[in-house]
Design a protein around this motif. Sequence first.
Motif, mmCIF file in Angstrom:
data_model
loop_
_atom_site.group_PDB
_atom_site.id
_atom_site.type_symbol
_atom_site.label_atom_id
_atom_site.label_comp_id
_atom_site.label_asym_id
_atom_site.label_seq_id
_atom_site.Cartn_x
_atom_site.Cartn_y
_atom_site.Cartn_z
ATOM 1 N N LYS A 136 37.279 61.412 58.826
ATOM 2 C CA LYS A 136 37.576 62.849 58.571
ATOM 3 C C LYS A 136 36.883 63.297 57.628
ATOM 4 C CE LYS A 136 41.908 65.508 57.991
ATOM 5 N NZ LYS A 136 43.233 65.456 57.838
ATOM 6 N N THR A 137 36.478 62.839 56.427
ATOM 7 C CA THR A 137 35.632 63.291 55.422
ATOM 8 C C THR A 137 34.088 63.072 55.498
ATOM 9 O OG1 THR A 137 36.048 61.450 53.975
ATOM 10 C CG2 THR A 137 37.598 63.345 54.025
ATOM 11 N N GLY A 138 33.846 62.048 56.039
ATOM 12 C CA GLY A 138 32.402 61.643 56.408
ATOM 13 C C GLY A 138 31.978 60.885 55.139
ATOM 14 N N THR A 139 32.710 60.469 54.306
ATOM 15 C CA THR A 139 32.597 59.998 52.986
ATOM 16 C C THR A 139 32.161 58.163 53.078
ATOM 17 O OG1 THR A 139 33.994 61.053 51.543
ATOM 18 C CG2 THR A 139 33.231 59.200 50.767
ATOM 19 N N VAL A 140 30.903 57.707 52.658
ATOM 20 C CA VAL A 140 30.538 56.384 52.806
ATOM 21 C C VAL A 140 30.337 55.831 51.518
ATOM 22 C CG1 VAL A 140 28.630 55.112 53.675
ATOM 23 C CG2 VAL A 140 29.199 56.994 55.051
ATOM 24 N N ARG A 141 31.260 54.747 51.141
ATOM 25 C CA ARG A 141 31.030 54.219 49.857
ATOM 26 C C ARG A 141 30.804 52.656 50.047
ATOM 27 N NH1 ARG A 141 35.930 57.417 49.056
ATOM 28 N NH2 ARG A 141 35.888 58.879 47.280
ATOM 29 N N PHE A 142 29.836 52.247 48.971
ATOM 30 C CA PHE A 142 29.468 51.206 49.182
ATOM 31 C C PHE A 142 30.284 50.526 47.322
ATOM 32 C CE2 PHE A 142 26.352 52.527 51.727
ATOM 33 C CZ PHE A 142 26.200 51.416 52.345
ATOM 34 N N ILE A 143 30.887 49.457 47.459
ATOM 35 C CA ILE A 143 31.459 49.012 46.316
ATOM 36 C C ILE A 143 31.290 47.457 45.918
ATOM 37 C CG2 ILE A 143 34.131 48.509 45.728
ATOM 38 C CD1 ILE A 143 34.961 50.632 47.713
ATOM 39 N N ASP A 144 31.034 47.479 44.875
ATOM 40 C CA ASP A 144 30.620 46.302 44.327
ATOM 41 C C ASP A 144 32.009 45.719 43.560
ATOM 42 O OD1 ASP A 144 27.987 46.028 45.086
ATOM 43 O OD2 ASP A 144 27.314 47.179 43.391
ATOM 44 N N GLY A 145 32.278 44.535 43.867
ATOM 45 C CA GLY A 145 33.472 43.941 43.174
ATOM 46 C C GLY A 145 33.162 42.657 42.339
ATOM 47 N N THR A 146 33.929 42.579 41.056
ATOM 48 C CA THR A 146 33.926 41.316 40.420
ATOM 49 C C THR A 146 35.416 40.824 40.419
ATOM 50 O OG1 THR A 146 32.070 41.834 39.169
ATOM 51 C CG2 THR A 146 33.428 40.076 38.294
ATOM 52 N N HIS A 147 35.712 39.531 40.787
ATOM 53 C CA HIS A 147 36.894 39.056 40.951
ATOM 54 C C HIS A 147 37.161 37.757 39.992
ATOM 55 C CE1 HIS A 147 37.191 41.764 44.711
ATOM 56 N NE2 HIS A 147 36.012 41.251 44.760
ATOM 57 N N ARG A 148 38.320 37.990 39.468
ATOM 58 C CA ARG A 148 38.880 36.571 38.514
ATOM 59 C C ARG A 148 39.710 36.016 39.302
ATOM 60 N NH1 ARG A 148 40.060 38.677 32.653
ATOM 61 N NH2 ARG A 148 40.792 36.538 32.312
ATOM 62 N N LEU A 149 39.370 34.729 39.877
ATOM 63 C CA LEU A 149 39.995 34.130 40.784
ATOM 64 C C LEU A 149 41.342 33.350 40.239
ATOM 65 C CD1 LEU A 149 37.064 32.710 42.877
ATOM 66 C CD2 LEU A 149 38.163 34.608 43.408
ATOM 67 N N GLU A 150 41.294 33.212 38.895
ATOM 68 C CA GLU A 150 42.645 32.397 38.395
ATOM 69 C C GLU A 150 43.778 33.424 38.545
ATOM 70 O OE1 GLU A 150 40.663 34.492 34.802
ATOM 71 O OE2 GLU A 150 39.852 33.668 36.755
ATOM 72 N N LYS A 151 43.422 35.044 38.520
ATOM 73 C CA LYS A 151 44.254 35.882 38.676
ATOM 74 C C LYS A 151 44.802 35.933 40.030
ATOM 75 C CE LYS A 151 43.113 38.423 34.201
ATOM 76 N NZ LYS A 151 44.514 37.936 33.669
ATOM 77 N N LYS A 152 44.388 35.168 40.973
ATOM 78 C CA LYS A 152 44.790 35.504 42.374
ATOM 79 C C LYS A 152 45.277 34.315 43.046
ATOM 80 C CE LYS A 152 41.567 39.527 42.874
ATOM 81 N NZ LYS A 152 40.567 40.145 43.655
ATOM 82 N N PRO A 153 46.164 33.768 42.404
ATOM 83 C CA PRO A 153 46.669 32.274 42.760
ATOM 84 C C PRO A 153 46.962 32.151 44.280
ATOM 85 C CG PRO A 153 48.364 33.570 41.574
ATOM 86 C CD PRO A 153 47.296 34.382 41.569
ATOM 87 N N ASN A 154 47.254 33.323 44.845
ATOM 88 C CA ASN A 154 47.581 33.279 46.380
ATOM 89 C C ASN A 154 46.463 33.172 47.485
ATOM 90 O OD1 ASN A 154 50.594 33.010 45.808
ATOM 91 N ND2 ASN A 154 50.573 35.539 45.609
ATOM 92 N N LEU A 155 45.417 33.421 46.715
ATOM 93 C CA LEU A 155 44.245 33.464 47.842
ATOM 94 C C LEU A 155 43.792 32.076 48.103
ATOM 95 C CD1 LEU A 155 42.422 35.600 48.800
ATOM 96 C CD2 LEU A 155 40.830 35.114 46.848
ATOM 97 N N VAL A 156 43.544 31.934 49.408
ATOM 98 C CA VAL A 156 43.166 30.634 49.997
ATOM 99 C C VAL A 156 41.691 30.434 49.670
ATOM 100 C CG1 VAL A 156 42.829 29.062 51.888
ATOM 101 C CG2 VAL A 156 44.836 30.627 51.632
ATOM 102 N N LEU A 157 41.233 29.429 48.878
ATOM 103 C CA LEU A 157 39.725 29.232 48.358
ATOM 104 C C LEU A 157 38.897 28.190 49.002
ATOM 105 C CD1 LEU A 157 40.383 30.501 44.803
ATOM 106 C CD2 LEU A 157 39.131 31.670 46.399
ATOM 107 N N GLY A 158 39.165 27.677 49.987
ATOM 108 C CA GLY A 158 38.093 27.080 50.357
ATOM 109 C C GLY A 158 38.312 25.604 50.851
ATOM 110 N N THR A 159 37.269 24.930 50.783
ATOM 111 C CA THR A 159 37.111 23.656 51.428
ATOM 112 C C THR A 159 37.794 22.565 50.811
ATOM 113 O OG1 THR A 159 35.277 23.002 50.116
ATOM 114 C CG2 THR A 159 34.602 24.075 52.126
#
Length: 322
Positions: free
Chosen positions: A299-322
Amino acid sequence: MERSLSMELVRVTEAAAIASGRWMGFGKKNEADEAATSAMRKVFDTIHMQGTVVIGEGEMDEAPMLYIGETLGTGLEPKVDVAVDPLEGTNILASGTWNALAIIAIADQGCLLHAPDMYMDKIAVGPKAVGLVDLDASVEDNLKAVARANGKDVEDLVAALLNRPRHAKLIEDIRKAGARIKLISDGDVAAAINTGFPDTGVDILFGSGGAPEGVLAAVALKCLGGDFQGRLLPEDEAQRQRCLEMGIKDPSRILRMEDLVKGDDAIFAATGVTDGELLKGVRYKGTTATTQSLVMRAKTGTVRFIDGTHRLEKKPNLVLGT
């Protein structure tokens, strides 16, 4: 749709990318897909919307979550169609190669094509070539049209397509016309998106791939002002019947942008899982992960690129792999 949904969808793709990225190179595509799907589903529960999955992980009896028809969100307005591919490029991630993405597209309820799980013939181009290509035109004519639109010679163009035996004639025709070719192992959504960004070096997407992925690519290109056309390729009577059930009486007709994504509004979000021409993949260091995402609104034609830094210890519900 509320503009705030754009950033909410990025949270969903970031979670899927972080959860699945741990599986890069392990050769376990199913486990990676499960991690992405589970993480994506958990974040969806926090978003204020009433979403219905129209493209997902399969039918209800095939997928435990993000199945077609499943409702997502808190149940509040707006009502939206949701198309998801928690891990576009499971084989890519399993082998650690380029362009695995976590992807979401949404549009107002009733606006996304409920694409069946079958092949679709596709062509995709960026904004400068809108209206100048056609699935029924020859490869040479399409390449010449894109070259003129972009101020290039045909020899300067790069055509992307899946590296499949079924594309042997197509590859021959592209080479005969003089264009260069980028063969990809998987992930034609990324290749379609790349046509909308000149810096990726991809000018046009050709060839057949999954129909659900075609709808996701169409949403992205609608946001970018590009063009996408598809034609369903049913392989048997059951698939032809599925087309009829969708209201497509003539499966051989070309599906244009308005057939795939109705209306003037849609949102597309993707986070890189492995590195690609457009987005970096997930990086991990101890309890920190970094991501790069793309979010766009038609609708607006807006394009955003977003760089994120995530502290994983604050996201306990995230499935984290192998």
